[in-house]
Design a protein around this motif. Sequence first.
Motif, PDB file in Angstrom:
ATOM      1  N   TYR A 298     -12.477 -43.135  40.817  1.00 26.60           N
ATOM      2  CA  TYR A 298     -12.862 -42.047  39.919  1.00 26.60           C
ATOM      3  C   TYR A 298     -13.982 -42.496  38.986  1.00 26.60           C
ATOM      4  O   TYR A 298     -14.924 -41.746  38.704  1.00 26.60           O
ATOM      5  N   VAL A 299     -13.906 -43.724  38.550  1.00 25.14           N
ATOM      6  CA  VAL A 299     -14.933 -44.252  37.639  1.00 25.14           C
ATOM      7  C   VAL A 299     -16.292 -44.290  38.326  1.00 25.14           C
ATOM      8  O   VAL A 299     -17.313 -43.910  37.748  1.00 25.14           O
ATOM      9  N   GLU A 300     -16.329 -44.753  39.594  1.00 30.18           N
ATOM     10  CA  GLU A 300     -17.591 -44.802  40.334  1.00 30.18           C
ATOM     11  C   GLU A 300     -18.160 -43.401  40.523  1.00 30.18           C
ATOM     12  O   GLU A 300     -19.374 -43.191  40.398  1.00 30.18           O
ATOM     13  N   ALA A 301     -17.275 -42.433  40.822  1.00 33.13           N
ATOM     14  CA  ALA A 301     -17.745 -41.067  41.020  1.00 33.13           C
ATOM     15  C   ALA A 301     -18.253 -40.455  39.728  1.00 33.13           C
ATOM     16  O   ALA A 301     -19.259 -39.738  39.712  1.00 33.13           O
ATOM     17  N   ALA A 302     -17.570 -40.748  38.609  1.00 32.99           N
ATOM     18  CA  ALA A 302     -17.944 -40.149  37.330  1.00 32.99           C
ATOM     19  C   ALA A 302     -19.161 -40.826  36.698  1.00 32.99           C
ATOM     20  O   ALA A 302     -20.077 -40.155  36.205  1.00 32.99           O
ATOM     21  N   LEU A 303     -19.196 -42.155  36.717  1.00 36.02           N
ATOM     22  CA  LEU A 303     -20.262 -42.894  36.032  1.00 36.02           C
ATOM     23  C   LEU A 303     -21.411 -43.284  36.962  1.00 36.02           C
ATOM     24  O   LEU A 303     -22.488 -43.658  36.489  1.00 36.02           O
ATOM     25  N   GLY A 304     -21.177 -43.190  38.280  1.00 36.81           N
ATOM     26  CA  GLY A 304     -22.206 -43.617  39.230  1.00 36.81           C
ATOM     27  C   GLY A 304     -22.139 -45.115  39.455  1.00 36.81           C
ATOM     28  O   GLY A 304     -21.412 -45.850  38.784  1.00 36.81           O
ATOM     29  N   GLY A 305     -22.901 -45.586  40.440  1.00 36.50           N
ATOM     30  CA  GLY A 305     -22.911 -47.016  40.733  1.00 36.50           C
ATOM     31  C   GLY A 305     -23.388 -47.257  42.161  1.00 36.50           C
ATOM     32  O   GLY A 305     -23.902 -46.353  42.825  1.00 36.50           O
ATOM     33  N   GLU A 306     -23.225 -48.462  42.609  1.00 38.78           N
ATOM     34  CA  GLU A 306     -23.615 -48.819  43.973  1.00 38.78           C
ATOM     35  C   GLU A 306     -22.371 -49.146  44.793  1.00 38.78           C
ATOM     36  O   GLU A 306     -21.478 -49.856  44.313  1.00 38.78           O
ATOM     37  N   VAL A 307     -22.333 -48.610  46.012  1.00 37.56           N
ATOM     38  CA  VAL A 307     -21.188 -48.857  46.886  1.00 37.56           C
ATOM     39  C   VAL A 307     -21.682 -49.394  48.225  1.00 37.56           C
ATOM     40  O   VAL A 307     -22.720 -48.970  48.742  1.00 37.56           O
ATOM     41  N   LYS A 308     -20.938 -50.344  48.771  1.00 32.53           N
ATOM     42  CA  LYS A 308     -21.267 -50.881  50.080  1.00 32.53           C
ATOM     43  C   LYS A 308     -20.596 -50.042  51.169  1.00 32.53           C
ATOM     44  O   LYS A 308     -19.432 -49.646  51.032  1.00 32.53           O
ATOM     45  N   VAL A 309     -21.341 -49.799  52.222  1.00 27.93           N
ATOM     46  CA  VAL A 309     -20.867 -48.956  53.316  1.00 27.93           C
ATOM     47  C   VAL A 309     -20.987 -49.738  54.625  1.00 27.93           C
ATOM     48  O   VAL A 309     -22.040 -50.309  54.913  1.00 27.93           O
ATOM     49  N   PRO A 310     -19.920 -49.792  55.456  1.00 27.95           N
ATOM     50  CA  PRO A 310     -20.014 -50.506  56.740  1.00 27.95           C
ATOM     51  C   PRO A 310     -20.893 -49.736  57.726  1.00 27.95           C
ATOM     52  O   PRO A 310     -20.995 -48.509  57.675  1.00 27.95           O
ATOM     53  N   THR A 311     -21.526 -50.460  58.643  1.00 26.93           N
ATOM     54  CA  THR A 311     -22.296 -49.845  59.726  1.00 26.93           C
ATOM     55  C   THR A 311     -21.716 -50.319  61.055  1.00 26.93           C
ATOM     56  O   THR A 311     -20.993 -51.317  61.101  1.00 26.93           O
ATOM     57  N   LEU A 312     -22.043 -49.619  62.112  1.00 28.78           N
ATOM     58  CA  LEU A 312     -21.514 -49.964  63.427  1.00 28.78           C
ATOM     59  C   LEU A 312     -22.292 -51.133  64.027  1.00 28.78           C
ATOM     60  O   LEU A 312     -23.450 -51.004  64.388  1.00 28.78           O
ATOM     61  N   GLY A 313     -21.636 -52.302  64.072  1.00 29.09           N
ATOM     62  CA  GLY A 313     -22.240 -53.466  64.700  1.00 29.09           C
ATOM     63  C   GLY A 313     -23.332 -54.135  63.908  1.00 29.09           C
ATOM     64  O   GLY A 313     -24.053 -54.993  64.430  1.00 29.09           O
ATOM     65  N   GLY A 314     -23.482 -53.801  62.645  1.00 30.35           N
ATOM     66  CA  GLY A 314     -24.525 -54.396  61.824  1.00 30.35           C
ATOM     67  C   GLY A 314     -24.028 -54.711  60.424  1.00 30.35           C
ATOM     68  O   GLY A 314     -22.858 -54.453  60.088  1.00 30.35           O
ATOM     69  N   PRO A 315     -24.887 -55.281  59.583  1.00 32.01           N
ATOM     70  CA  PRO A 315     -24.475 -55.588  58.208  1.00 32.01           C
ATOM     71  C   PRO A 315     -24.271 -54.314  57.403  1.00 32.01           C
ATOM     72  O   PRO A 315     -24.854 -53.264  57.735  1.00 32.01           O
ATOM     73  N   PRO A 316     -23.457 -54.379  56.350  1.00 35.01           N
ATOM     74  CA  PRO A 316     -23.252 -53.191  55.520  1.00 35.01           C
ATOM     75  C   PRO A 316     -24.521 -52.804  54.776  1.00 35.01           C
ATOM     76  O   PRO A 316     -25.412 -53.629  54.564  1.00 35.01           O
TER      77      PRO A 316
END
Length: 391
Positions: A298-316
């Motif tokens: 909730y804090v990330e959604a409300a205040l914003g920020g950076e999030v890591k996202v996985p990819t298929l067969g590659g680095p996040p």
Amino acid sequence: MSTKDFVEKDYYKVLGVPKDATEAEIKKAYRKLAREFHPDANKGNAEAEERFKEISEANDVLADPKKRKEYDEARALFGNGGFRPGPGAGGSFNFDLGDLFGGAQAGGGAGGFGGGLGDVFGGLFGGRGAGAGTRTQPRRGQDIESEVTLSFTEAVDGATVPLRMSSQAPCKACSGTGDKNGTPRVCPTCVGTGQVSRGGGGGFSLTDPCVDCKGRGLIAETPCEVCKGSGRARSSRTMQVRIPAGVSDGQRIRLRGKGAPGERGGPSGDLYVVVHVDSHPVFGRKGDNLTVTVPVSYVEAALGGEVKVPTLGGPPVTLKLPAGTPNGRTMRARGKGAVRKDGTRGDLLVTVEVAVPTQLSDKAREALESYRDATADEDPREELFQAAKGA
């Protein structure tokens, strides 16, 4: 398949498309029907299996621009199943389609048909006209259909898979002649053409495969013990098949010339591979784009920020989350999707899911209670009730 069958069958009706349907419309209709009537989805249903064969046959013709053109021309000439006399041609008359299909009757004069209608149908049935004398004709090999199951990653990136296939091939025992001594004789019924004419009603004739030689044009004096005089025997082989990157579930891939071998110098048939794709526990797919759902606090959604996202067969990849991001918002990571036909990649569509904690520490609870007190005058449902009253 006989010429009569070819002319009378309405492939457009089989696929449920208009005669002016585009290639994309034909492809879409075939995929929909193939999924519905595929034998794997209708175990033990003979009617569904027969319907699937009809659908595949129709698609083979209509999906190929050359075959479709020949098919349309043939049906236009024969009036969708019967020859149409010109204006003023009263009564009945004798008209032998063998004269049209044979090259001998088609040459030369002002009223000739060039190479004969045998040229029109030859490309579809692997045969030639009936006017070739006693010389036996080449026969095209049968088409083969196989299936392969790929993992989600293999479908996205492409893969080379082994396929073991069984098909009819020239008998090794008799070198494909059908005769134990290798000396078959020309069929006297069809004179080596493999076709015979028969009355079709209305004063004209139609051609069908010769029943005595089963369309081969040859009869074995001493039938081969292995192939029983057919000249063909069951053969198994393993082939390495390259499945292109970006293939989708249910897609049917055509590999020209990879089907059963032909006879007497005839071309091989085609191999059709139906692809099935397993699901992935994390990623989904929409066309050339991949999809993934990422939980955020909730804090990330409300205040914003950076999030890591996985990819298929590659680095996040790292995506910047704007302050006040609502639940369900979709962001885009460009170039992280499936491979397109031109070699480029689609995108990764990232959907945000706000995670609600099921357990809170005392410190976290105090912080949330303080936030509740600070926003006590704000009602997120106020607009909802106002809209409900005004409706």
